[in-house]
Design a protein around this motif. Structure first.
Motif, PDB file in Angstrom:
ATOM      1  N   ALA A  40       0.808  -1.228   0.000  1.00 53.23           N
ATOM      2  CA  ALA A  40       0.000   0.000   0.000  1.00 53.23           C
ATOM      3  C   ALA A  40       0.825   1.254   0.000  1.00 53.23           C
ATOM      4  CB  ALA A  40      -1.003   0.031   1.129  1.00 53.23           C
ATOM      5  N   ARG A  41       0.774   1.991   1.090  1.00 56.53           N
ATOM      6  CA  ARG A  41       1.268   3.360   1.155  1.00 56.53           C
ATOM      7  C   ARG A  41       2.787   3.506   1.112  1.00 56.53           C
ATOM      8  NH1 ARG A  41      -2.934   3.024   5.073  1.00 56.53           N
ATOM      9  NH2 ARG A  41      -4.721   4.203   4.377  1.00 56.53           N
ATOM     10  N   GLY A  42       3.503   2.525   1.596  1.00 58.50           N
ATOM     11  CA  GLY A  42       4.959   2.630   1.688  1.00 58.50           C
ATOM     12  C   GLY A  42       5.636   2.598   0.333  1.00 58.50           C
ATOM     13  N   PRO A  43       6.923   2.893   0.317  1.00 61.57           N
ATOM     14  CA  PRO A  43       7.650   3.031  -0.943  1.00 61.57           C
ATOM     15  C   PRO A  43       8.084   1.722  -1.600  1.00 61.57           C
ATOM     16  CG  PRO A  43       9.125   3.464   0.879  1.00 61.57           C
ATOM     17  CD  PRO A  43       7.747   3.267   1.467  1.00 61.57           C
ATOM     18  N   ASP A  44       7.946   0.596  -0.908  1.00 56.05           N
ATOM     19  CA  ASP A  44       8.541  -0.612  -1.473  1.00 56.05           C
ATOM     20  C   ASP A  44       7.718  -1.871  -1.244  1.00 56.05           C
ATOM     21  OD1 ASP A  44      10.427  -1.843  -3.006  1.00 56.05           O
ATOM     22  OD2 ASP A  44      12.108  -1.370  -1.690  1.00 56.05           O
ATOM     23  N   SER A  45       6.492  -1.833  -1.723  1.00 60.23           N
ATOM     24  CA  SER A  45       5.612  -3.001  -1.612  1.00 60.23           C
ATOM     25  C   SER A  45       6.213  -4.220  -2.304  1.00 60.23           C
ATOM     26  CB  SER A  45       4.237  -2.698  -2.209  1.00 60.23           C
ATOM     27  OG  SER A  45       3.562  -1.733  -1.448  1.00 60.23           O
ATOM     28  N   LEU A  46       6.852  -4.004  -3.448  1.00 57.98           N
ATOM     29  CA  LEU A  46       7.425  -5.128  -4.194  1.00 57.98           C
ATOM     30  C   LEU A  46       8.514  -5.832  -3.392  1.00 57.98           C
ATOM     31  CD1 LEU A  46       7.478  -6.834  -6.723  1.00 57.98           C
ATOM     32  CD2 LEU A  46       9.042  -5.160  -7.744  1.00 57.98           C
ATOM     33  N   ALA A  47       9.351  -5.098  -2.693  1.00 62.05           N
ATOM     34  CA  ALA A  47      10.399  -5.716  -1.864  1.00 62.05           C
ATOM     35  C   ALA A  47       9.775  -6.548  -0.742  1.00 62.05           C
ATOM     36  CB  ALA A  47      11.331  -4.657  -1.288  1.00 62.05           C
ATOM     37  N   CYS A  48       8.674  -6.068  -0.178  1.00 58.06           N
ATOM     38  CA  CYS A  48       7.976  -6.850   0.851  1.00 58.06           C
ATOM     39  C   CYS A  48       7.484  -8.166   0.259  1.00 58.06           C
ATOM     40  CB  CYS A  48       6.792  -6.062   1.412  1.00 58.06           C
ATOM     41  SG  CYS A  48       7.233  -4.642   2.418  1.00 58.06           S
ATOM     42  N   LEU A  49       6.864  -8.082  -0.911  1.00 59.72           N
ATOM     43  CA  LEU A  49       6.351  -9.290  -1.555  1.00 59.72           C
ATOM     44  C   LEU A  49       7.478 -10.241  -1.945  1.00 59.72           C
ATOM     45  CD1 LEU A  49       3.600  -7.688  -3.793  1.00 59.72           C
ATOM     46  CD2 LEU A  49       3.273  -9.043  -1.710  1.00 59.72           C
ATOM     47  N   ASP A  50       8.588  -9.706  -2.433  1.00 59.24           N
ATOM     48  CA  ASP A  50       9.739 -10.546  -2.787  1.00 59.24           C
ATOM     49  C   ASP A  50      10.272 -11.292  -1.574  1.00 59.24           C
ATOM     50  OD1 ASP A  50       9.751  -9.943  -5.492  1.00 59.24           O
ATOM     51  OD2 ASP A  50      11.220  -8.322  -5.280  1.00 59.24           O
ATOM     52  N   TYR A  51      10.423 -10.591  -0.453  1.00 55.55           N
ATOM     53  CA  TYR A  51      10.936 -11.222   0.770  1.00 55.55           C
ATOM     54  C   TYR A  51       9.986 -12.333   1.230  1.00 55.55           C
ATOM     55  CZ  TYR A  51      12.832 -11.927   5.402  1.00 55.55           C
ATOM     56  OH  TYR A  51      13.383 -12.507   6.530  1.00 55.55           O
ATOM     57  N   ILE A  52       8.712 -12.031   1.220  1.00 54.83           N
ATOM     58  CA  ILE A  52       7.714 -13.017   1.648  1.00 54.83           C
ATOM     59  C   ILE A  52       7.748 -14.247   0.738  1.00 54.83           C
ATOM     60  CG2 ILE A  52       5.222 -13.424   1.831  1.00 54.83           C
ATOM     61  CD1 ILE A  52       5.097 -10.387   2.688  1.00 54.83           C
ATOM     62  N   TYR A  53       7.858 -14.023  -0.556  1.00 54.64           N
ATOM     63  CA  TYR A  53       7.917 -15.139  -1.500  1.00 54.64           C
ATOM     64  C   TYR A  53       9.153 -16.005  -1.247  1.00 54.64           C
ATOM     65  CZ  TYR A  53       7.862 -17.822  -5.794  1.00 54.64           C
ATOM     66  OH  TYR A  53       7.840 -18.854  -6.696  1.00 54.64           O
ATOM     67  N   GLN A  54      10.285 -15.371  -1.001  1.00 59.97           N
ATOM     68  CA  GLN A  54      11.531 -16.113  -0.753  1.00 59.97           C
ATOM     69  C   GLN A  54      11.472 -16.936   0.524  1.00 59.97           C
ATOM     70  OE1 GLN A  54      14.865 -13.402  -0.844  1.00 59.97           O
ATOM     71  NE2 GLN A  54      14.203 -12.542  -2.797  1.00 59.97           N
ATOM     72  N   HIS A  55      10.663 -16.505   1.487  1.00 60.14           N
ATOM     73  CA  HIS A  55      10.588 -17.186   2.784  1.00 60.14           C
ATOM     74  C   HIS A  55       9.180 -17.722   3.055  1.00 60.14           C
ATOM     75  CE1 HIS A  55      13.990 -14.338   3.080  1.00 60.14           C
ATOM     76  NE2 HIS A  55      14.576 -15.390   3.622  1.00 60.14           N
ATOM     77  N   GLN A  56       8.475 -18.068   1.995  1.00 57.67           N
ATOM     78  CA  GLN A  56       7.074 -18.453   2.128  1.00 57.67           C
ATOM     79  C   GLN A  56       6.838 -19.671   3.019  1.00 57.67           C
ATOM     80  OE1 GLN A  56       5.352 -19.990  -1.636  1.00 57.67           O
ATOM     81  NE2 GLN A  56       7.427 -19.678  -2.445  1.00 57.67           N
ATOM     82  N   ASN A  57       7.825 -20.527   3.172  1.00 57.52           N
ATOM     83  CA  ASN A  57       7.642 -21.711   4.016  1.00 57.52           C
ATOM     84  C   ASN A  57       7.689 -21.390   5.503  1.00 57.52           C
ATOM     85  OD1 ASN A  57       7.371 -23.381   1.792  1.00 57.52           O
ATOM     86  ND2 ASN A  57       9.577 -23.693   1.635  1.00 57.52           N
ATOM     87  N   SER A  58       8.125 -20.172   5.854  1.00 55.63           N
ATOM     88  CA  SER A  58       8.174 -19.782   7.261  1.00 55.63           C
ATOM     89  C   SER A  58       7.145 -18.723   7.597  1.00 55.63           C
ATOM     90  CB  SER A  58       9.532 -19.227   7.657  1.00 55.63           C
ATOM     91  OG  SER A  58      10.487 -19.281   6.707  1.00 55.63           O
ATOM     92  N   MET A  59       6.160 -18.535   6.725  1.00 57.66           N
ATOM     93  CA  MET A  59       5.194 -17.458   6.936  1.00 57.66           C
ATOM     94  C   MET A  59       3.771 -17.919   6.671  1.00 57.66           C
ATOM     95  SD  MET A  59       7.068 -14.162   5.409  1.00 57.66           S
ATOM     96  CE  MET A  59       8.797 -13.875   5.782  1.00 57.66           C
ATOM     97  N   THR A  60       2.870 -17.309   7.420  1.00 61.93           N
ATOM     98  CA  THR A  60       1.445 -17.459   7.200  1.00 61.93           C
ATOM     99  C   THR A  60       0.896 -16.051   7.008  1.00 61.93           C
ATOM    100  OG1 THR A  60       1.347 -19.419   8.600  1.00 61.93           O
ATOM    101  CG2 THR A  60      -0.735 -18.260   8.196  1.00 61.93           C
ATOM    102  N   ILE A  61       0.088 -15.874   5.960  1.00 58.05           N
ATOM    103  CA  ILE A  61      -0.383 -14.536   5.609  1.00 58.05           C
ATOM    104  C   ILE A  61      -1.900 -14.487   5.620  1.00 58.05           C
ATOM    105  CG2 ILE A  61      -0.416 -12.782   3.791  1.00 58.05           C
ATOM    106  CD1 ILE A  61       2.203 -14.075   2.775  1.00 58.05           C
ATOM    107  N   THR A  62      -2.427 -13.417   6.196  1.00 63.95           N
ATOM    108  CA  THR A  62      -3.834 -13.078   6.088  1.00 63.95           C
ATOM    109  C   THR A  62      -3.894 -11.788   5.282  1.00 63.95           C
ATOM    110  OG1 THR A  62      -4.316 -14.035   8.251  1.00 63.95           O
ATOM    111  CG2 THR A  62      -5.932 -12.490   7.355  1.00 63.95           C
ATOM    112  N   LEU A  63      -4.588 -11.813   4.159  1.00 61.34           N
ATOM    113  CA  LEU A  63      -4.656 -10.633   3.306  1.00 61.34           C
ATOM    114  C   LEU A  63      -5.544  -9.555   3.918  1.00 61.34           C
ATOM    115  CD1 LEU A  63      -5.043 -12.312  -0.196  1.00 61.34           C
ATOM    116  CD2 LEU A  63      -2.950 -11.465   0.892  1.00 61.34           C
TER     117      LEU A  63
END
Length: 71
Positions: A40-63
């Motif tokens: 959303a508002r921050g400058p680097d949503s794509l970097a957040c998504l990239d990090y989450i994708y790289q570590h998806q096995n250690s994360m649970t996400i609620t949209l």
């Protein structure tokens, strides 16, 4: 092993990364729950998504509403 929960990243990757370093988050043994509004508002949503994708096995996400609007 530790569990962490963070809400409303809002695309602020630098702050997100600083927080993960502060708690010494280890994706190989810790688990992170992200609860809403990753993008959303921050400058680097794509970097957040990239990090989450790289570590998806250690994360649970609620949209959140911002994430759903993106989809």
């Amino acid at each position: 092993m530790a569990d962490y929960a963070i809400g409303d990243l809002q695309g602020c990757f630098s702050e997100f990364n600083t927080l993960l370093q502060r708690v010494d988050f280890k994706p190989s043994k810790d688990h992170l729950y992200l609860v809403g509004d990753i993008v959303a508002r921050g400058p680097d949503s794509l970097a957040c998504l990239d990090y989450i994708y790289q570590h998806q096995n250690s994360m649970t996400i609620t949209l959140g509403n911002h994430d759903l609007h993106m989809v």
